[in-house]
Write an enzyme that holds these catalytic residues in place. Structure first.
Site, PDB file in Angstrom:
ATOM      1  N   TRP A  40       0.916  -1.411   0.036  1.00 22.99           N
ATOM      2  CA  TRP A  40       0.447   0.190   0.222  1.00 22.99           C
ATOM      3  C   TRP A  40       0.935   1.196  -0.240  1.00 22.99           C
ATOM      4  O   TRP A  40       0.091   2.680  -0.360  1.00 22.99           O
ATOM      5  CB  TRP A  40      -0.574  -0.128   0.883  1.00 22.99           C
ATOM      6  CG  TRP A  40       0.013   0.426   2.860  1.00 22.99           C
ATOM      7  CD1 TRP A  40       1.078   0.186   3.161  1.00 22.99           C
ATOM      8  CD2 TRP A  40      -1.231   1.364   3.327  1.00 22.99           C
ATOM      9  NE1 TRP A  40       0.833   0.779   4.723  1.00 22.99           N
ATOM     10  CE2 TRP A  40      -0.058   1.401   4.627  1.00 22.99           C
ATOM     11  CE3 TRP A  40      -1.903   2.114   3.271  1.00 22.99           C
ATOM     12  CZ2 TRP A  40      -0.189   2.156   5.758  1.00 22.99           C
ATOM     13  CZ3 TRP A  40      -1.995   2.797   4.931  1.00 22.99           C
ATOM     14  CH2 TRP A  40      -1.023   2.603   6.050  1.00 22.99           C
ATOM     15  N   ASP A  41       2.010   1.512   0.698  1.00 23.36           N
ATOM     16  CA  ASP A  41       3.294   2.025   0.122  1.00 23.36           C
ATOM     17  C   ASP A  41       3.113   2.744  -0.777  1.00 23.36           C
ATOM     18  O   ASP A  41       3.531   4.066  -0.389  1.00 23.36           O
ATOM     19  CB  ASP A  41       4.911   1.632   0.536  1.00 23.36           C
ATOM     20  CG  ASP A  41       4.605   0.806   2.004  1.00 23.36           C
ATOM     21  OD1 ASP A  41       4.139  -0.401   2.285  1.00 23.36           O
ATOM     22  OD2 ASP A  41       5.522   1.284   2.443  1.00 23.36           O
ATOM     23  N   GLU A 179      -0.447  -2.418  13.215  1.00 24.34           N
ATOM     24  CA  GLU A 179       0.652  -3.718  12.828  1.00 24.34           C
ATOM     25  C   GLU A 179       0.968  -4.276  13.876  1.00 24.34           C
ATOM     26  O   GLU A 179       1.241  -5.393  13.757  1.00 24.34           O
ATOM     27  CB  GLU A 179       1.238  -3.451  11.589  1.00 24.34           C
ATOM     28  CG  GLU A 179       0.886  -3.529  10.364  1.00 24.34           C
ATOM     29  CD  GLU A 179       1.619  -3.745   9.156  1.00 24.34           C
ATOM     30  OE1 GLU A 179       2.947  -3.434   9.809  1.00 24.34           O
ATOM     31  OE2 GLU A 179       1.759  -3.743   8.137  1.00 24.34           O
ATOM     32  N   LYS A 276       2.230   1.213  16.342  1.00 23.54           N
ATOM     33  CA  LYS A 276       3.295   1.333  15.590  1.00 23.54           C
ATOM     34  C   LYS A 276       3.537   2.401  14.884  1.00 23.54           C
ATOM     35  O   LYS A 276       5.012   2.784  14.278  1.00 23.54           O
ATOM     36  CB  LYS A 276       3.785   0.176  14.485  1.00 23.54           C
ATOM     37  CG  LYS A 276       4.590   0.162  12.984  1.00 23.54           C
ATOM     38  CD  LYS A 276       4.898  -1.072  12.717  1.00 23.54           C
ATOM     39  CE  LYS A 276       5.804  -1.566  11.629  1.00 23.54           C
ATOM     40  NZ  LYS A 276       5.893  -2.425  10.445  1.00 23.54           N
ATOM     41  N   GLN A 277       2.072   2.751  14.005  1.00 22.09           N
ATOM     42  CA  GLN A 277       2.562   3.535  13.199  1.00 22.09           C
ATOM     43  C   GLN A 277       0.856   4.520  13.040  1.00 22.09           C
ATOM     44  O   GLN A 277       0.284   3.910  13.759  1.00 22.09           O
ATOM     45  CB  GLN A 277       2.739   3.519  12.002  1.00 22.09           C
ATOM     46  CG  GLN A 277       2.027   2.949  11.570  1.00 22.09           C
ATOM     47  CD  GLN A 277       1.988   2.253  10.050  1.00 22.09           C
ATOM     48  OE1 GLN A 277       2.338   2.963   8.928  1.00 22.09           O
ATOM     49  NE2 GLN A 277       2.319   0.602   9.677  1.00 22.09           N
TER      50      GLN A 277
END
Length: 428
Positions: A40-41, A179, A276-277
């Protein structure tokens, strides 16, 4: 900072061709990290830059997805679903190539579940296609490939969503962008992105589908839970996240980025309020019109202290959102981290290739966060929020074939175009 930003722009401009199809791996052409697989990046972080600066390259990236729509539909059928299930990691065939295990930092075998459960990739691909169409006005793409992507991704969500006896709709057993928490129910990002996907398909592709199917998409979208507390305007990251144990992440490990899963242990971190983000905050980044008005500040205040920035994608996303909230000191700190990810080898992984998506996110932070530039249907809106420490900010774009230069200083916003264009400028 300017030199570091230009370093990112140089690599973004160099990495994608303008003809045929372009499969852009997470590390671009500069290293073999992740086997060159497409995540997806590329769709979410690199394509927006190219759609606004080199539309032919963005179209080539989308062509990679369009040519593998059939493979995504086959994958959905094998899972007992309808529509198209794009893989978390994609390569030449368009089938799932995510490894099922990896070796952990202590030599242990760690099971990888992202290929099974990180379903938000389906809506991410549809979002990227719409982003391209919005910025370029490519009617041929809108009438052709875009309709196919929207219909088949909506059909996937319609077969993936579960209805309870009370009428509420749920997406269970998923992994969100965070994640660090696997197999959760009703991840806010996944649910709201699916809701956006269903509603967009109903609006843009509805005429090509049976009315009953379109009505079902709309009903499911309206029934999907999203974890919003209407009183606090906080979105619960997933069902039960608020009951997890708080954890003094910064007090113990210092400033981010922090590889929290390695330091704390992957099994233990599942029970903690450690991220994580950006997860919920990605909704404010990608589809701000789908979240509750005025909810950005409360969600930044809640989630930022517990975010480890264990992904290189995270600092620039937060920088963009902090800039939108006029929190310039915090925004600049994270923008500087993102712009030096590979220059300083912040993640100790640059030997495997440059972080292309981080570079795209740096551009988004500047263009969308600090400059406040948004496409709004038939023109551009600009709501600048530049720090007092900057003399100004200049951004060059192409919007629907019109070349645009936006120059912002502390007194004025200057817009130059090579053809007439509607531009709305606002100040906070």
């Amino acid at each position: 900072l300017q030199r570091n930003v230009r370093f990112s722009l140089f690599h973004l401009m160099s990495v994608v061709g303008t003809e045929g199809e372009a499969a852009l791996g997470a590390r671009g052409l500069s290293g073999a990290g992740y086997g060159g697989h497409v995540f997806w990046d590329s769709d979410v972080f690199v394509l927006p830059f190219l759609a606004a600066t080199c539309p032919a390259a963005a179209r080539a990236m989308l062509e990679y997805r369009v040519r593998r729509l059939g493979a995504a539909m086959e994958q959905a059928r094998e899972l007992g679903r309808e529509g198209a299930k794009f893989p978390w990691e994609s390569a030449s065939t368009g089938r799932e190539v995510t490894p099922t295990t990896v070796v952990g930092p202590r030599g242990e075998i760690v099971r990888v579940r992202t290929g099974e459960m990180e379903d938000h990739i389906v809506a991410d691909v549809a979002w990227a296609a719409c982003r391209y169409a919005d910025w370029t006005g490519d009617d041929g793409f809108r009438r052709g490939p875009l309709l196919g992507l929207l219909v088949e991704t909506a059909r996937y969500w319609a077969s993936r969503i579960e209805r309870d006896t009370d009428g509420s709709a749920h997406i269970r057993h998923v992994i969100g962008p965070d994640e660090y928490h696997e197999g959760v129910d009703d991840n806010a990002f996944a649910n709201v992105m699916a809701r956006w996907n269903l509603r967009t398909a109903a609006t843009q592709a509805g005429a090509d589908c049976e009315e009953r199917e379109v009505r079902r998409w709309c009903a499911l979208a309206d029934s999907l839970v999203d974890g919003l507390d209407p009183h606090t305007l906080l979105y619960e990251q997933f069902n039960g996240f608020s009951t997890l144990a708080p954890f003094p992440l910064r007090e113990i490990y210092g400033p981010a980025p922090i590889a929290a899963d390695s330091l704390i242990g992957f099994d233990r971190i599942q029970a903690l309020q450690v991220l994580k983000q950006a997860d919920v905050l990605m909704l404010h980044h990608m589809i701000p019109g789908e979240v509750a008005p005025g909810s950005l500040q409360s969600n930044l205040d809640w989630y930022l202290p517990m975010t480890a920035h264990g992904s290189s994608l995270s600092p620039a996303v937060h920088a963009s959102l902090l800039a939108r909230d006029s929190r310039h000191t915090e925004a600049l700190e994270l923008l500087k981290v993102a712009a030096r990810i590979d220059i300083d080898d912040v993640t100790k992984s640059t030997a495997h290739g440059l972080h292309m998506a981080t570079m795209g996110a740096v551009w988004s932070a500047l263009a969308e966060g600090f400059a406040g530039i948004q496409a709004d249907g038939d023109g551009l809106s600009i709501r600048p929020r530049i720090p007092t420490t900057w003399d100004g900010l200049s951004v060059r774009l192409i919007y629907r074939g019109v070349r645009v230069e936006v120059r912002i200083d502390h007194e004025d916003v200057h817009v130059a175009t090579d053809r007439p264009l509607r531009v709305v400028v606002a100040r906070d």
